[in-house]
Motif scaffolding. Structure first.
Motif, PDB file in Angstrom:
ATOM      1  N   ARG A 384       0.797  -1.185  -0.163  1.00  0.00           N
ATOM      2  CA  ARG A 384      -0.024  -0.109  -0.070  1.00  0.00           C
ATOM      3  C   ARG A 384       0.840   1.247   0.024  1.00  0.00           C
ATOM      4  O   ARG A 384       0.593   2.210  -0.709  1.00  0.00           O
ATOM      5  CB  ARG A 384      -0.951  -0.014   1.294  1.00  0.00           C
ATOM      6  N   ALA A 385       1.852   1.179   0.470  1.00  0.00           N
ATOM      7  CA  ALA A 385       2.883   2.351   0.581  1.00  0.00           C
ATOM      8  C   ALA A 385       3.702   2.779  -0.743  1.00  0.00           C
ATOM      9  O   ALA A 385       3.548   3.891  -0.978  1.00  0.00           O
ATOM     10  CB  ALA A 385       4.007   2.010   1.608  1.00  0.00           C
ATOM     11  N   THR A 386       3.870   1.610  -1.105  1.00  0.00           N
ATOM     12  CA  THR A 386       4.422   1.936  -2.598  1.00  0.00           C
ATOM     13  C   THR A 386       3.084   2.368  -3.884  1.00  0.00           C
ATOM     14  O   THR A 386       3.577   3.258  -4.433  1.00  0.00           O
ATOM     15  CB  THR A 386       5.132   0.517  -3.023  1.00  0.00           C
ATOM     16  N   GLN A 387       2.149   1.741  -3.422  1.00  0.00           N
ATOM     17  CA  GLN A 387       1.078   2.196  -4.449  1.00  0.00           C
ATOM     18  C   GLN A 387       0.921   3.739  -4.326  1.00  0.00           C
ATOM     19  O   GLN A 387       0.308   4.301  -4.996  1.00  0.00           O
ATOM     20  CB  GLN A 387      -0.238   1.291  -3.894  1.00  0.00           C
ATOM     21  N   LEU A 388       0.754   4.306  -2.809  1.00  0.00           N
ATOM     22  CA  LEU A 388       0.466   5.482  -2.726  1.00  0.00           C
ATOM     23  C   LEU A 388       1.700   6.495  -3.295  1.00  0.00           C
ATOM     24  O   LEU A 388       1.153   7.430  -4.110  1.00  0.00           O
ATOM     25  CB  LEU A 388       0.663   5.797  -1.059  1.00  0.00           C
ATOM     26  N   ILE A 389       2.628   6.147  -3.152  1.00  0.00           N
ATOM     27  CA  ILE A 389       3.998   6.633  -3.912  1.00  0.00           C
ATOM     28  C   ILE A 389       3.855   6.903  -5.534  1.00  0.00           C
ATOM     29  O   ILE A 389       3.730   7.759  -6.079  1.00  0.00           O
ATOM     30  CB  ILE A 389       5.169   6.288  -3.574  1.00  0.00           C
ATOM     31  N   GLU A 390       3.521   5.492  -6.188  1.00  0.00           N
ATOM     32  CA  GLU A 390       3.256   5.522  -7.424  1.00  0.00           C
ATOM     33  C   GLU A 390       2.202   6.124  -7.938  1.00  0.00           C
ATOM     34  O   GLU A 390       2.222   6.792  -9.227  1.00  0.00           O
ATOM     35  CB  GLU A 390       3.443   4.231  -7.862  1.00  0.00           C
ATOM     36  N   ALA A 391       1.128   6.228  -7.192  1.00  0.00           N
ATOM     37  CA  ALA A 391      -0.254   6.741  -7.775  1.00  0.00           C
ATOM     38  C   ALA A 391      -0.061   8.234  -7.831  1.00  0.00           C
ATOM     39  O   ALA A 391      -0.599   8.902  -8.850  1.00  0.00           O
ATOM     40  CB  ALA A 391      -1.514   6.445  -6.832  1.00  0.00           C
ATOM     41  N   MET A 392       0.468   8.966  -6.826  1.00  0.00           N
ATOM     42  CA  MET A 392       1.094  10.242  -6.808  1.00  0.00           C
ATOM     43  C   MET A 392       1.871  10.684  -8.023  1.00  0.00           C
ATOM     44  O   MET A 392       1.766  11.550  -8.497  1.00  0.00           O
ATOM     45  CB  MET A 392       1.633  10.848  -5.619  1.00  0.00           C
ATOM     46  N   MET A 393       2.817   9.723  -8.213  1.00  0.00           N
ATOM     47  CA  MET A 393       3.853  10.100  -9.367  1.00  0.00           C
ATOM     48  C   MET A 393       3.006  10.089 -10.666  1.00  0.00           C
ATOM     49  O   MET A 393       3.264  10.791 -11.697  1.00  0.00           O
ATOM     50  CB  MET A 393       4.908   8.736  -9.365  1.00  0.00           C
ATOM     51  N   LEU A 394       2.084   9.115 -10.915  1.00  0.00           N
ATOM     52  CA  LEU A 394       1.258   8.758 -12.171  1.00  0.00           C
ATOM     53  C   LEU A 394       0.304   9.997 -12.262  1.00  0.00           C
ATOM     54  O   LEU A 394       0.115  10.457 -13.440  1.00  0.00           O
ATOM     55  CB  LEU A 394       0.527   7.400 -12.173  1.00  0.00           C
ATOM     56  N   THR A 395      -0.259  10.618 -11.188  1.00  0.00           N
ATOM     57  CA  THR A 395      -1.188  11.581 -11.187  1.00  0.00           C
ATOM     58  C   THR A 395      -0.271  13.048 -11.921  1.00  0.00           C
ATOM     59  O   THR A 395      -0.884  13.732 -12.471  1.00  0.00           O
ATOM     60  CB  THR A 395      -1.723  11.908  -9.792  1.00  0.00           C
TER      61      THR A 395
END
Length: 434
Positions: A384-395
């Protein structure tokens, strides 16, 4: 998943072929590392083995303090005897730890027999302990240098997006898969240069040629999506456009809004390519008139005009993907990032925990997300921590920007340097062609 017995002959073979180890750490450092390992803390037998030499040393010290009248030679002999126990214990503990790690790797490889196509999906279900093991391998590269370690470290990576570093000897093939909600989930397939050269020769293929070659090779239903590709009818190139000649019988709702299944998959597949738009035609060459008022459909733009934020989408098989909710677009990156924490009513789940709040500031270098309270990523599930980071990067990348995360306890995470602006992902949801 089956669990085959790991017999003595197999274990002996694995140990005999294990990489040679070298260790420059002190005995105390090795002991402390073993004691802190979550996989060993629950092993009662090893704990007894650890406790025994520690008790022996304590008793030895007490005996030495109460025996001042003994001769120096006797004290020296006793000390050597006690110290001699440590190498023996450490050797046994090291063999035990190596057996657990190598045996686990061998059994996982034998049971799953995974190829590159499955590796990213497996990583999405990694547990926190799996992440600790991966980190242990990465931090000990100067001690354990082997192809086995690097291979399993890559397999256990929690990253799910594609980055420039993934494309040293490869290219990407993008495609939008239709989900159960009749929307598109973007996938980014990595294809080695050698395979492309074998399939197309020396001439660089067009995006349409790549689609016609590789789209039929994707088993969409097996991955939990609708069997939607390749498109029915004929796709052809016309200058800097694509033309989709529809068949007589089709269920493409090409007249719907931009969040339709058809439009979404087309844009996720052909945007950021050499084509600027796609035109829809009937078999007789006339423009399609499927709208209720009879008005001819306008062409569909294939440039990234819409900006999205990213959520977590789970398919029918339970696999998780980072995907935009194409039903809602944003005019500014600040608005998109702030809205990522809002609850959704459909299959899209926010990656931002409810208790996490932050502010967003646009600067010359990109966009800065500052968490209101120090964010300790280790308090979250590692995935979940990695998904949070990558989702913000993709946004941020949807606006062609980079993002920096401030007020995070960790300075790095999964290879991301959190002290600086993070790279722009090439695409979401890393996949490998079967």
């Amino acid at each position: 998943m089956t669990h085959n017995q790991f017999d003595d002959d197999q274990l002996e073979h694995v140990l005999n072929n294990a990489p040679k180890l070298s260790d420059r750490r002190s005995k105390e450092e090795v002991l402390n590392r073993l004691l802190a390992d979550a996989r060993i803390q629950d092993n009662i037998h090893l704990q007894k083995a650890i406790q025994q030499p520690m008790d022996d040393e304590i008793i030895s010290k007490e005996q030495q303090q109460n025996s001042h009248t003994q001769q120096v030679s006797t004290e020296t002999a006793t000390t050597k005897k006690n110290v001699r126990k440590w190498p023996i214990f450490l050797s046994g503990a090291a063999v035990f730890a190596l057996t657990v790690l190598v045996g686990s790797m061998y059994m996982n490889n034998k049971e799953v027999n995974m190829d590159q196509a499955n590796a990213p999906d497996i990583s999405q279900y990694s547990t926190i302990q799996d992440n600790r093991a991966a980190k242990s391998f990465e931090n000990d590269d100067d001690i354990i240098e082997s192809d086995i370690v690097s291979k399993y470290s890559r397999m256990m990576s929690l990253r799910s997006s594609v980055y420039e570093e993934d494309l040293t000897n490869a290219v990407v093939f993008r495609i939008g898969l239709a989900n159960r909600d009749k929307e598109s989930v973007p996938m980014t397939y990595i294809i080695p240069n050698e395979r492309v050269a074998t399939d197309f020769g020396k001439k660089k293929p067009t995006t349409l040629q790549m689609y016609e070659k590789y789209a039929p090779q994707i088993d969409e239903e097996e991955k939990g999506f609708t069997n939607y590709h390749p498109y029915k009818g004929e796709l052809k190139e016309k200058d800097d456009k694509l033309v989709h000649v529809l068949p007589q019988e089709n269920d493409y709702d090409v007249a719907s809004a931009d969040n339709s299944e058809y439009v979404g998959t087309v844009q996720d597949t052909f945007s950021d390519s050499e084509y600027k738009e796609i035109e829809i035609e009937n078999p007789d060459g006339t423009a399609d008139e499927s709208q209720e008022d009879g008005e001819q459909n306008k062409s569909i733009a294939l440039t990234r005009q819409n900006h999205y934020n990213y959520y977590l989408y789970k398919d029918e098989n339970g696999a998780e993907y980072l995907s935009p909710d194409s039903s809602k677009t944003y005019s500014t990156v600040t608005e998109a990032l702030v809205d990522m924490g809002n609850k959704k009513d459909d299959g899209y789940v926010p990656v931002v925990p409810e208790h996490v709040t932050y502010t967003v500031q646009e600067v010359a270098e990109g966009v800065v997300v500052t968490f209101n309270e120090p964010l300790d990523l280790t308090t979250m599930d590692a995935v979940r921590a990695t998904q949070l980071i990558e989702a913000m990067m993709l946004t941020a990348a949807s606006f062609d920007l980079q993002v920096r995360l401030d007020n995070v306890v960790q300075e790095s995470w999964e290879g991301f340097d959190l002290k600086n602006f993070l790279p722009k992902p090439v695409g979401a949801n890393k996949q490998y062609m079967p």
